[in-house]
Each structure stands twice: as C-alpha cells, then as structure tokens.
Write an enzyme that holds these catalytic residues in place. Structure first.
Site, PDB file in Angstrom:
ATOM      1  N   CYS A 156       3.774 -11.164  -0.459  1.00  0.00           N
ATOM      2  CA  CYS A 156       2.628 -11.825   0.528  1.00  0.00           C
ATOM      3  C   CYS A 156       1.765 -11.052   0.673  1.00  0.00           C
ATOM      4  CB  CYS A 156       3.515 -11.998   1.727  1.00  0.00           C
ATOM      5  SG  CYS A 156       4.105 -10.856   2.705  1.00  0.00           S
ATOM      6  N   ASN A 157       2.020  -9.637   0.598  1.00  0.00           N
ATOM      7  CA  ASN A 157       0.659  -8.698   0.615  1.00  0.00           C
ATOM      8  C   ASN A 157       0.785  -7.776  -0.310  1.00  0.00           C
ATOM      9  OD1 ASN A 157      -1.720  -8.108   2.148  1.00  0.00           O
ATOM     10  ND2 ASN A 157      -0.749  -6.627   3.324  1.00  0.00           N
ATOM     11  N   LYS A 214       8.684  -2.817  15.703  1.00  0.00           N
ATOM     12  CA  LYS A 214       9.247  -1.420  15.007  1.00  0.00           C
ATOM     13  C   LYS A 214      10.117  -0.951  15.986  1.00  0.00           C
ATOM     14  CE  LYS A 214       6.948  -1.496  11.407  1.00  0.00           C
ATOM     15  NZ  LYS A 214       7.679  -1.596  10.029  1.00  0.00           N
ATOM     16  N   ASP A 237      10.084  -7.365  -3.505  1.00  0.00           N
ATOM     17  CA  ASP A 237       8.894  -7.761  -2.614  1.00  0.00           C
ATOM     18  C   ASP A 237       8.608  -9.230  -2.920  1.00  0.00           C
ATOM     19  OD1 ASP A 237       6.060  -7.790  -1.697  1.00  0.00           O
ATOM     20  OD2 ASP A 237       6.114  -5.661  -1.812  1.00  0.00           O
ATOM     21  N   GLY A 251       7.462  -5.778   5.522  1.00  0.00           N
ATOM     22  CA  GLY A 251       7.235  -6.120   6.805  1.00  0.00           C
ATOM     23  C   GLY A 251       5.728  -6.671   7.072  1.00  0.00           C
ATOM     24  N   PHE A 278      10.225  -0.674   3.296  1.00  0.00           N
ATOM     25  CA  PHE A 278       8.716  -0.855   3.765  1.00  0.00           C
ATOM     26  C   PHE A 278       8.247  -2.306   4.172  1.00  0.00           C
ATOM     27  CE2 PHE A 278       8.364   2.609   0.515  1.00  0.00           C
ATOM     28  CZ  PHE A 278       7.945   3.588   1.274  1.00  0.00           C
ATOM     29  N   TYR A 338       0.710  -1.277  -0.028  1.00  0.00           N
ATOM     30  CA  TYR A 338       0.010  -0.093  -0.019  1.00  0.00           C
ATOM     31  C   TYR A 338       0.880   1.394  -0.015  1.00  0.00           C
ATOM     32  CZ  TYR A 338      -3.083   3.433   2.115  1.00  0.00           C
ATOM     33  OH  TYR A 338      -4.017   4.766   2.286  1.00  0.00           O
ATOM     34  N   TYR A 370       4.066  -6.449  17.171  1.00  0.00           N
ATOM     35  CA  TYR A 370       4.111  -5.473  15.982  1.00  0.00           C
ATOM     36  C   TYR A 370       4.825  -4.290  16.549  1.00  0.00           C
ATOM     37  CZ  TYR A 370       3.219  -2.062  12.529  1.00  0.00           C
ATOM     38  OH  TYR A 370       3.623  -1.062  11.679  1.00  0.00           O
ATOM     39  N   SER A 405       6.519   3.712  12.976  1.00  0.00           N
ATOM     40  CA  SER A 405       4.850   3.924  13.378  1.00  0.00           C
ATOM     41  C   SER A 405       4.581   4.495  14.570  1.00  0.00           C
ATOM     42  CB  SER A 405       4.261   2.289  13.417  1.00  0.00           C
ATOM     43  OG  SER A 405       3.029   2.458  13.928  1.00  0.00           O
TER      44      SER A 405
END
Ligand code: NAD
Ligand code: WQD
Length: 337
Positions: free
Chosen positions: A34-35, A153, A31, A82, A80, A11, A149, A124
């Site tokens: 996986c997402n 980070k 990449d 993760g 990015f 995203y 999570y 984050s």
C-alpha cells in the site's frame, strides 16, 4: 537468523532489510505494497548481492500468516508494517487502529501459535507527546499522544508489555524512532512518499528538485532560538543498524525493552533548510507560514540507553543526512516510478 520483515518494502523497512542481508541474515518480506515498492526490493538485492523472499499480503490476514510461519523457519519478526500519516490518522482513525493495532495483535497471535517469540517493533517518539523536558529518555512518562496514529503506537507498546509479562518466552524490542531522514549512500533506495509529502525532508527535497514550488515553514514563533521547531533527525542507515543490534540483543535476553533511536541532537527547521541548501548547492524557496496543529516546539532523544545496552549509536552527521537525501532525490526525481 531467518527473519520475517513486515513492511520491508517501505522506507525504513527497505534500508533495514539491506543491513540485515549484509549482516548475513536470511529475510522474508511481507508487505501489502500500500506504500511500498517492489523496485526497492529489486535494488536492495542488487546492492547486497543476495536475494530475499517476498510475499505480498496483509498482516491482518491470519490464514496467510499461518501458512507463512508453517512454510518458513522464522526465528524472529521485525515489524514495520503500518500506516504512518499523522493528519490522515485524524481523518481515518478506524484505518489506523485496524492496521496498526489489530494488525499487530493478529501478528502476535500468529507468532505465538507458531512458537516464534522474538519481535522488534517500530514505535515512535510521538508516544512522549509534548514532553515536559528535553532530551527525553525512556523513563520519561509516555504522555497523551497528539493523534490517533500516536495512540495506535502507544496501544501496541502496552499490548507488547502485557503479552511478555504473561508469557516470558517472548523477547521484544520496542524501538522509539525520532525523525528518520536520509537515504542509502548509493542513491538507489530512499523515501518515496505517495502524493504531496507531509514530512520536512521529502518536501524540502521535492522543492529543490523542482517538483514542488515552495516549502512552507510551519511557524517561527516557537520558544526556540530561531523560533522554528526543533527535532532529532536520524539517518535511516543508522536507524537500520539499530535494528540489527536490537535483534542481537533479543536473541540473548528475554523481556520487553524500550530504546530511543535518535541522534541525541536537535536541529531547527531553519538549520535543516540551510544544511540542505549546502548539500544541494542551490537555495530552496521557502516562506514562513502559520503553526501546524499538533506540532510541539522541541523534541530530541537521550539515546545513551541504546549505546549502553545495544552498543549502538547514531554515527552520521546532519550534513551526510542532507547529502544522501539529495543524492537519492536528484537521481530519482520520480521516486521508484
Ligand atoms: P512506510 O509507509 O514507508 O512503510 C510501511 C510499509 O508497510 C509499506 O511498505 C506498506 O506497504 C506496508 N504496510 C502497511 N500496512 C500494511 C499491512 N496492513 N500489511 C502489510 N504491509 C503493510 O513507512 P516507514 O516510514 O518505513 O515506517 C515504518 C514503520 O516505522 C511504521 O510502523 C511507522 O509507523 C514507524 N515509524 C516511522 C517513522 C517515520 O518518520 N518514517 C517514525 C517513527 C515510527
Ligand atoms: C518536522 C518539522 C514541522 C513539513 C512526524 C510524526 C512523528 C514521526 C516522525 C512517525 C516540524 C516542520 C514540516 C513542512 C515544516 N513519524 N515542517 N514544513 O512532525 O516531527 O514528526 O514524523 O512516527 O510521529 O509526527 O516530522 O517531518 O513532519 O516535521 O515546517 O512542510 O518540520 O512543523 O517542526 P514531525 P515532520
């Protein structure tokens, strides 16, 4: 610059790759999909009118990273890649530490061996835990994050500070994102979560488009004006542009610096729902449910350090975040599929 972008098919990565191409940088995306989506990469190239290179692989694959750095003249890495689902991280902590912490460690080792010392890292606002006061600035203590999570980070932030202290050739930007939402105004790229979304905007927009029945508002008994939680929503295009600015900064300054990337304004869940209804021109079915474990009442950024040092600030309004989310969702009801 020639950039390696890990997680560039996801995203935030996809929106950032587009801004980087448009700013004239050359991009190699790594990449494992996986997402992420190859279709996102196709669309980025169509919008930018420029091509990028794609390598399918995992940041934990050291041999692949070594080959990649040997073949490409990479100047800097924008990282990015993760895993990011808070609830899943509670159930599968090992996956989160392996991907987010060990993956980043592997990447930094490969970078150092290849002589690449410029890195932008996706952190984050979750590292602030439940802040004692809002808005939070970068000097606020990083508290105990509420999930594996969040801890992954924070561990990476510590790792990066240590690495830079030990070897001053490193130049590192740690970007603490608040709540990224929205989509590119073309409606061609946007957020495409797998399965039922966890986050507010994808859930809300899937209810509006008829894919889901009803949004549950997680609690209306918080100590906020309307009882629902307050967050700092930031348009993903503003966020992407923050990465372009931070790359300019680290190419001129050594060190390891932290910046909040937020809009500096808080909106409640009910305010977001109402703004979304305005944008899509229909009412969205929602009910008030219980609190979601781990949620905090309010968090928004004090973002002036980024404005002072990077010359960046979020420009896009809540209305444009909602309009762009709706354009993406209504043009692509099944996401990239
Ligand atoms: P995303 O899941 O859309 O993108 C992550 C990308 O990384 C995906 O394309 C995925 O396929 C890829 N990936 C995952 N593990 C990988 C691995 N081991 N090797 C190679 N590729 C891998 O997530 P996003 O929302 O774009 O988030 C990007 C980064 O920003 C993440 O590190 C996330 O933790 C961080 N972040 C996100 C938010 C948010 O709300 N979206 C907020 C703060 C921080
Ligand atoms: C926003 C608000 C919910 C869904 C998460 C991560 C954080 C960062 C950003 C990665 C909250 C409410 C939500 C729903 C709801 N990600 N909500 N009904 O929790 O602020 O932050 O994403 O780093 O680490 O924790 O974002 O979008 O999940 O929730 O009422 O179905 O919407 O309670 O108040 P959050 P969110």
């Amino acid at each position: 610059m020639r950039l390696l972008v890990t997680g560039g098919a996801g995203y935030i990565g996809s929106h950032t790759v587009l801004e980087l191409l448009q700013a004239g940088h050359d991009v190699v995306v790594l990449d494992n999909l996986c997402n992420g989506s190859l279709e996102a990469l196709r669309r980025i190239q169509a919008i930018a009118g420029r091509s990028l290179q794609f390598v399918q692989g995992d940041i934990r694959d050291r041999a692949l990273l070594d080959r990649l750095f040997a073949q490409q003249q990479v100047d800097a890495v924008v990282h990015f890649a993760g895993l990011k689902a808070v609830g899943e991280s509670v159930r599968q902590p090992l996956d989160y530490y392996a991907c987010n912490v060990a993956g980043t460690l592997n990447l930094c080792q490969a970078m150092a061996d290849a002589g690449v010392f410029q890195l932008v890292f996706s952190s984050s606002a979750t590292v602030y835990g439940d802040p004692a006061q809002v808005p939070v600035d970068e000097s606020c203590p990083v508290a105990e994050p509420t999930s594996p999570y969040g801890r992954s980070k924070l561990m990476v932030e510590h790792l990066l500070h240590d690495v830079q202290r030990a070897d001053t050739r490193w130049s590192i930007a740690i970007l603490r994102y608040f709540n990224p939402v929205g989509a590119h105004p073309s409606g061609l790229i946007g957020e495409d979560p797998l399965g039922v979304p966890n986050n507010l905007l994808p859930y809300l927009s899937q209810v509006a488009v008829g894919k889901l029945d009803c949004l549950q508002v997680h609690g209306n008994d918080y100590p906020t004006p309307d009882g629902t939680c307050i967050r700092d929503y930031i348009h993903v295009v503003d966020l992407a542009q923050g990465h372009v600015r931070s790359l300019q900064f680290i190419s001129r300054h050594k060190g390891c610096s932290v910046w909040n990337l937020g809009a500096g304004k808080g909106y409640s869940v009910l305010q977001v729902i109402s703004a979304f209804e305005q944008a899509c021109g229909r009412s969205v079915h929602y009910i008030i449910g219980p609190r979601r474990p781990g949620d905090i009442a309010a968090n928004w950024a004090e973002p002036s350090k980024a404005e002072r040092e990077l010359g960046w600030k979020a420009e896009r309004s809540l209305a444009s975040m909602m309009a762009d989310t709706w354009r993406w969702q209504s043009k692509n009801p099944q996401g990239y599929r």
